[in-house]
Write a protein that holds these residues in place. Structure first.
Motif, mmCIF file in Angstrom:
data_model
loop_
_atom_site.group_PDB
_atom_site.id
_atom_site.type_symbol
_atom_site.label_atom_id
_atom_site.label_comp_id
_atom_site.label_asym_id
_atom_site.label_seq_id
_atom_site.Cartn_x
_atom_site.Cartn_y
_atom_site.Cartn_z
ATOM 1 N N ASP A 224 0.628 -1.260 0.198
ATOM 2 C CA ASP A 224 -0.187 0.384 0.084
ATOM 3 C C ASP A 224 0.563 1.067 -0.038
ATOM 4 O O ASP A 224 0.444 2.435 0.584
ATOM 5 N N SER A 225 2.036 1.045 -0.191
ATOM 6 C CA SER A 225 3.298 2.305 -0.271
ATOM 7 C C SER A 225 3.075 3.403 -1.592
ATOM 8 O O SER A 225 3.583 4.639 -0.952
ATOM 9 N N ALA A 226 2.810 3.076 -2.308
ATOM 10 C CA ALA A 226 2.278 4.101 -3.748
ATOM 11 C C ALA A 226 1.015 4.274 -3.451
ATOM 12 O O ALA A 226 0.580 5.362 -4.444
ATOM 13 N N THR A 227 0.029 4.729 -2.164
ATOM 14 C CA THR A 227 -1.008 5.155 -2.691
ATOM 15 C C THR A 227 -0.859 6.945 -1.632
ATOM 16 O O THR A 227 -0.288 6.600 -0.973
ATOM 17 N N THR A 228 -1.920 7.235 -2.082
ATOM 18 C CA THR A 228 -1.452 9.000 -2.804
ATOM 19 C C THR A 228 -2.449 9.877 -1.330
ATOM 20 O O THR A 228 -2.748 10.576 -1.089
ATOM 21 N N PHE A 229 -3.738 8.704 -0.499
ATOM 22 C CA PHE A 229 -4.188 9.212 0.194
ATOM 23 C C PHE A 229 -4.186 8.946 1.665
ATOM 24 O O PHE A 229 -3.045 8.687 2.443
ATOM 25 N N ARG A 230 -4.684 7.619 1.803
ATOM 26 C CA ARG A 230 -5.106 6.813 3.016
ATOM 27 C C ARG A 230 -4.224 5.170 2.881
ATOM 28 O O ARG A 230 -4.575 4.822 1.688
ATOM 29 N N SER A 231 -3.929 5.176 3.501
ATOM 30 C CA SER A 231 -2.321 4.040 3.660
ATOM 31 C C SER A 231 -3.396 2.646 4.173
ATOM 32 O O SER A 231 -4.257 3.324 5.677
ATOM 33 N N GLY A 232 -3.096 1.673 3.847
ATOM 34 C CA GLY A 232 -4.030 0.964 4.410
ATOM 35 C C GLY A 232 -4.374 -0.440 3.879
ATOM 36 O O GLY A 232 -4.431 -1.961 4.629
ATOM 37 N N PRO B 48 -11.734 7.414 -0.895
ATOM 38 C CA PRO B 48 -13.229 7.273 -1.148
ATOM 39 C C PRO B 48 -13.883 8.738 -2.511
ATOM 40 O O PRO B 48 -13.572 9.814 -1.539
ATOM 41 N N PHE C 171 4.077 12.932 -7.814
ATOM 42 C CA PHE C 171 4.713 13.298 -7.068
ATOM 43 C C PHE C 171 6.332 13.707 -7.965
ATOM 44 O O PHE C 171 7.078 13.341 -6.907
ATOM 45 N N MET D 176 7.409 11.235 -8.974
ATOM 46 C CA MET D 176 8.019 10.165 -9.601
ATOM 47 C C MET D 176 7.162 8.520 -10.433
ATOM 48 O O MET D 176 6.256 9.115 -10.698
ATOM 49 N N HIS E 189 -11.204 6.548 -10.185
ATOM 50 C CA HIS E 189 -10.288 7.353 -11.103
ATOM 51 C C HIS E 189 -9.527 6.578 -12.346
ATOM 52 O O HIS E 189 -9.630 5.010 -12.538
ATOM 53 N N TYR F 222 6.145 5.934 -10.752
ATOM 54 C CA TYR F 222 5.284 5.065 -9.412
ATOM 55 C C TYR F 222 4.629 5.629 -8.771
ATOM 56 O O TYR F 222 4.537 6.184 -7.564
#
Lengths: 309, 309, 309, 309, 309, 309
Positions: D39-47, D248, D153, D155, D145, D157
């Motif tokens: 989940d490190s590529a998420t741009t808002f809420r991780s999890g 969301p 950001f 980068m 999306h 990916y």
């Protein structure tokens, strides 16, 4: 604890305090428990209006016998649930009047009223009702905050002002009173000093951790004289033990310490109690309301053992 | 604490740290608080990217006066909130470069930077920025884990590697540094040994419970020399006190012990601090972020009393 | 949306509305967003005092371009975050005075103020400020409740009374106004009738489900004339879409219907908006505050497309 | 569904997908389900790293017979749970390599792999593995999306870039592909246009609500040709139905619509699926992971009815 | 801990206990961990049926080396996860038969079975299986409640009756057994006395806080003789440390005390363990299940150091 | 709704259903509401034992007037809260006997009993009590599941078996009965067929979405004859609307549809109702229990308008 309630289990039945009878007119009983679902005077997190209901629900887990004190409070005393005081969320002064009127009425019917808050602003009208019945009382005040501000947000009443007004109105005998557990950041250097200027004794949170429960109780028994009233703000406990409250402060007491503190009031002439600032929307697993219910249970046990008017 | 913030109450206003001014360019201030919302290097529960925001929100409950230390940190010091460092969630190395660049910039403008994490990987670039300003520092490291692995998942950087690299890169003076609180299962027998091989002193969790806070502080003052940097991983606290964290370990410190530990650093030359691993999605009642905000407040209070560069 | 904010991602940065500048004095801007963190007038679940903060946090997820309306509201308009109105939790009337004074001040500086509640009692002082600027406005009121009680708990002001007073005080042109979405149990048969007696038009919840969004919008455009003010109580949505509110009512609107309703106000002369009754302690996954932030965003998009004074 | 699993009930047993056998080497099976806990590529809420585990847990509630499609997928097909791909939280590119390698290995052993994310960045390495096996595929992409940004950001990916790279790398046949459900604010006017420039067909969220499920399916069957891959981002659903996700967007699909959409893919040659962006820390009552598990179940049912390679 | 599990990180992989192999037939292993997902006998909050799954999930955070005890339990012992016992939610007696049958089967295959509850009623059938293998055992019982009621709700079996029946059926050697931690309100004065009448030794909660961990362990080693079985009800911990349980009682043990207590059993001949009453729906941040997983880990570490049959 | 209750607000007072009087002996009233806090027969998530309490709490938000039906149910009818049936968590058959006995007793005192579950197993003893009073009834059954299994886990009674036994025992007139809303995976192809074999009419979930509310109601009115009993399992609603339930199934009804369905029963001879499977530990924002309370309110409104025996 009624036989019916025991038969149902703590998950069943109408949630009155401890499964006791709901009697709006408690005449003839020993103790009336009354809810004060008011939270508009809180200065941080609202939610304590649901405190009475949550404490009642948690109190279903109480049972008949207090083995540590060897007493069955609900057998020795007739405890009734008098329901809630009608409050006016948007008006603190109208609410105070209704609280004093209702509790004064209850105090004409029973010896002791235990009030479930609600935010701490409710203690002022509760003490006004006590005075009508008994004159000034000695205050035992467990809390993370002194609640002796003279005003809040530029107005007369808030949940941080009850014990300023209580002293000024002569509701308490400050010299026979003690505040325990104050800690955390305050607005100004004189916030704790003000309590002492009003005459209250104090064991701050820092001092509590040095004195321990026993040392603190020794101080209580040195100071408190005459009819004594316990005002217990659940935020005296650490947020780990009482997350469900409006103005939590880190570095507080454990549940074990609190239970032991209340039990240590044995021998005093206890004439009333309030348990305030349980804010269920911020609780989890009901641990805050369960702690609150148990502390009321310990207080009732003391009454049952004779520490009453 | 600005007059405006006090007027609003902790429920109101834009949530900067402690209600202080948001100034991306903090030139002239004494202390800059900066957020580092990065959590991709965590090896268990993600969520610490929301740590800075949650700590800022909890810090609205801080008030002007620290009565235990008798100081008003926000009056003595000009503290500003410099906002957040821009990070790149998917790229740890690019993120590290941005952190070092931004914090080095801040350190040219103010004396002390307090960083709010984020996971513990952010401490490495923070220490790189410190070195650019001051050379190696003594590290005071409170944590459940040593974070001295040389790599994680076969790659160079993770949230468990900062203090391996910090020692290897000469960012810290390990012989003047101390790690406190390590406990719980580890990957291999040499995990704690490795810290000692790198030169760090250590008080494990087991040792802490034997030494107590006072004994531990005595060890700190024996070991730490010169400019000292505090890196505080909130998981040093027990999960009961800090559930909102990524890699909780049972058997940890209480909030009271932690507050007392930080206060006990008085007298050292404190040049920086980070407070990391607050993971709000696993918190409840905001108790973890409130503890974090208070620990930063105690640190600022020490600075205000003179324990600064 | 500032470049800085976009660089940080929605998890980073100081949470102003939409990442816009915090300017207590918004002179020269087009729109000021202001928070009104007041919840003491609520008659069921408190918590809306945290509404402004939660909506600001959720608004970090908003981005530059509204593709459905083909407009970039933050590029076309200068929107600023003016911070929060100082309120007095325990005193509704003192709070109302402060709201009117502050918003009137803002309306002298900018064309449009968007207020984030807080409970619905705040709409009355907001409309008083509008009248000072523009005279009576047409009201578009989306809500599960009519909020036209003349009093609550025997007192003048509550969160169910704003539109009684607004009509009586001449703040709104009731004949050009419409209420939409009323449903659920009410106190008495005349509760909905009273709105009509005051002159308001109404599309009840039952009628809405028969008319649909298009039919309802047709009614709006038939009724509303002149400067129009949108008061949107989030409980108009079904609890599935907006659990985080004080007086939820089942059988409400979906998020899709609400977004479409707001977009359908295009062409009106929109002079102000409030979005009230977001109560974060009862929300989960931030879905209520996210819906609220999006509805404000749609409103700003309409302004950007020309539907403004 | 094994007899053992049915005997245990959904609350019991080791939580493999659907209670199927855990076989890291699935040779001989028809379908392998594999988790990608990244989940490190998420741009808002991780999890979303906990997505695979939560979907597996929710899948215990699946049972043998799909009455709507009249098929028993776990009887017709041998479905195995291949466990999780090892990922490297802090390194997106190393993670991608491991995903492609592992899934390519699985695709040599079974006909179809269903991947449980994880954030949407995992779809790129999944499609790379598909190409190694089958060449380009037609993409059916359900999402709020477009995920066709060229970078995030600064980068290469992120979780918003997979379908830019998929098109550029020739992993998908864009002209035979369709994206469905895009809505909400975007960064810039060309965000949706970019998808179309890359050759993808699109039914935006706005268009979906006009076309309905049937109209949308008609478009799918017009466009999609050859081996088809379903990438389903759970945020295509409204937050009321799928609160447990990273980014969301309000105004989304209902669970009923989604189930019907997936069932409507019958007749296509379905060669793979991923179900991504389930972020359990933001879920409640497990409703998001339950929806995800059911959508995978419907997909397996289609395979069981013959819609497979 | 397998290499595969370590490679995946605690967020990845199929959640068996400690990441160990799932082997329904554990022949040849040293220890079998088995879940007993039964909660219908609980008299307050249900939910413990999800205890085994939650403990398994939390156990992913365990790692190879127990530094406090200097042992690698998963290297020294072959520990397998035998899955769950099939239970019948609505029928306690049928469930007990299945538990005894399954665990007796396991005890023919391995030396030690560790059972994860489930409510405390499961200990009775577990002890019946022990007797089939070894004859009566000495019981070490950590709990807030004595669980020696002869019946509940007028019926034979509940979660408060196991140790009445265990004594009456001769499953335990009460004179060599000890109960620790009993506290809180009970139904009647003889509730604790009954335990003593059955022959059990007891250290009540009140006594525990006076004796401390060391004093309590001294009592354990005085009393316990022969093969010893540890039954650990997580509600022995304070609700702050273990909110996720069915019948929480305030004033309980800390996590540190519990870990130290279990470690202090070194030297005994430990033949089995159950860890019961983890009720995940009331937990938060997984702190209760994490504590439970660690306590099992400490027990396994003792076995690995030789404290086994 | 009593004047006292209205005075207190929904946050105040003892939580009886709708604030009505608690009268264990309801003789002379029209309707008795009774709780059945039993959840041991559930096959997935337990927790429904807290359903009655949660529905009572949510029912505080009900008010006097049902504007959609133009009736004041609590004025027209004397509704009392009879408290809860004593149950035995670990014993389903003993529980069933107590339910039948208690409800038969109530049915001798009042015309209609409304039962609040509890899991669906309680409907069987409720129908047995109905038969004692009236003979077989027509069943209107709203649910995601048919609950016509003949056994569960190899035993006679579970929460999935009531309507098998009800048909077999002649408690219902299956030919005059209808089941609505069945959907989701089932154990075997004959699960839905079995209902039809028993004689029940059925509108599956799939059929419901084609027929719509009106078409479904037309079917109800075609089928149902004579005294009719409504059994409403809250899982007929979609998990977005009713997350707080034991066996949620995606693709369910909205709250609006459910309210309209219940209102559409006007004109039938309604003799009883149960509302089951509200499991509060999995709810959030009380939305499930609020929906349940409203559905009971609509049913009472129908009775008040004459649809009663």
């Amino acid at each position: 604890m009624s036989g019916q309630q025991r038969e149902l289990g703590p998950f069943g039945g109408i949630a009155t305090f401890g499964g006791q009878l709901h009697r709006p007119d408690p005449a003839g009983a020993d103790v009336a428990v009354v809810g004060v679902p008011y939270d508009s005077a809180t200065t941080f997190r609202s939610g304590a209006r649901f405190g009475p209901r949550a404490i009642r629900v948690a109190s279903q887990a109480l049972r008949s016998y207090n083995s540590a004190l060897d007493v069955q409070p609900f057998e020795v005393l007739e405890v009734v649930d008098a329901g809630d005081v009608p409050v006016v969320p948007a008006y603190v002064e109208a609410t105070q009047e209704r609280i004093t009127a209702r509790v004064a009425q209850l105090l004409r019917a029973v010896g002791v009223v235990v009030a479930l808050g609600g935010d701490h602003s409710v203690s002022l009208p509760l003490l006004r009702a006590q005075r009508l019945r008994r004159g000034p009382v000695a205050l035992i005040h467990l809390d993370a905050h002194p609640d002796t501000w003279s005003d809040e947000f530029g107005m007369r009443y808030g949940h941080g002002t009850p014990f300023w007004h209580a002293a000024k109105e002569g509701l308490v005998d400050a010299a026979a009173s003690i505040q325990i557990g104050m800690r955390g950041p305050t607005d100004a250097p004189d916030d704790l000093r003000r309590s002492r200027e009003l005459g209250y004794h104090m064991v701050t949170g820092e001092e509590f951790w040095e004195l321990g429960v026993e040392g603190t109780l020794a101080r209580v028994h040195q100071v408190v004289r005459g009819p004594a009233y316990l005002s217990l703000d659940i935020d005296v406990a650490d947020p780990a033990y009482a997350p469900g409250t409006g103005t939590p402060e880190v570095g507080g007491l454990t549940s074990r310490q609190l239970v032991t503190l209340v039990r240590g009031l044995a021998g005093l002439e206890l004439v009333g109690m309030d348990l305030v600032e349980v804010a269920p929307p911020f609780d989890h697993g009901e641990i805050t309301s369960l702690l609150a219910a148990n502390l009321v249970y310990e207080f009732l046990s003391l009454l049952a053992k004779g520490s009453r008017p």
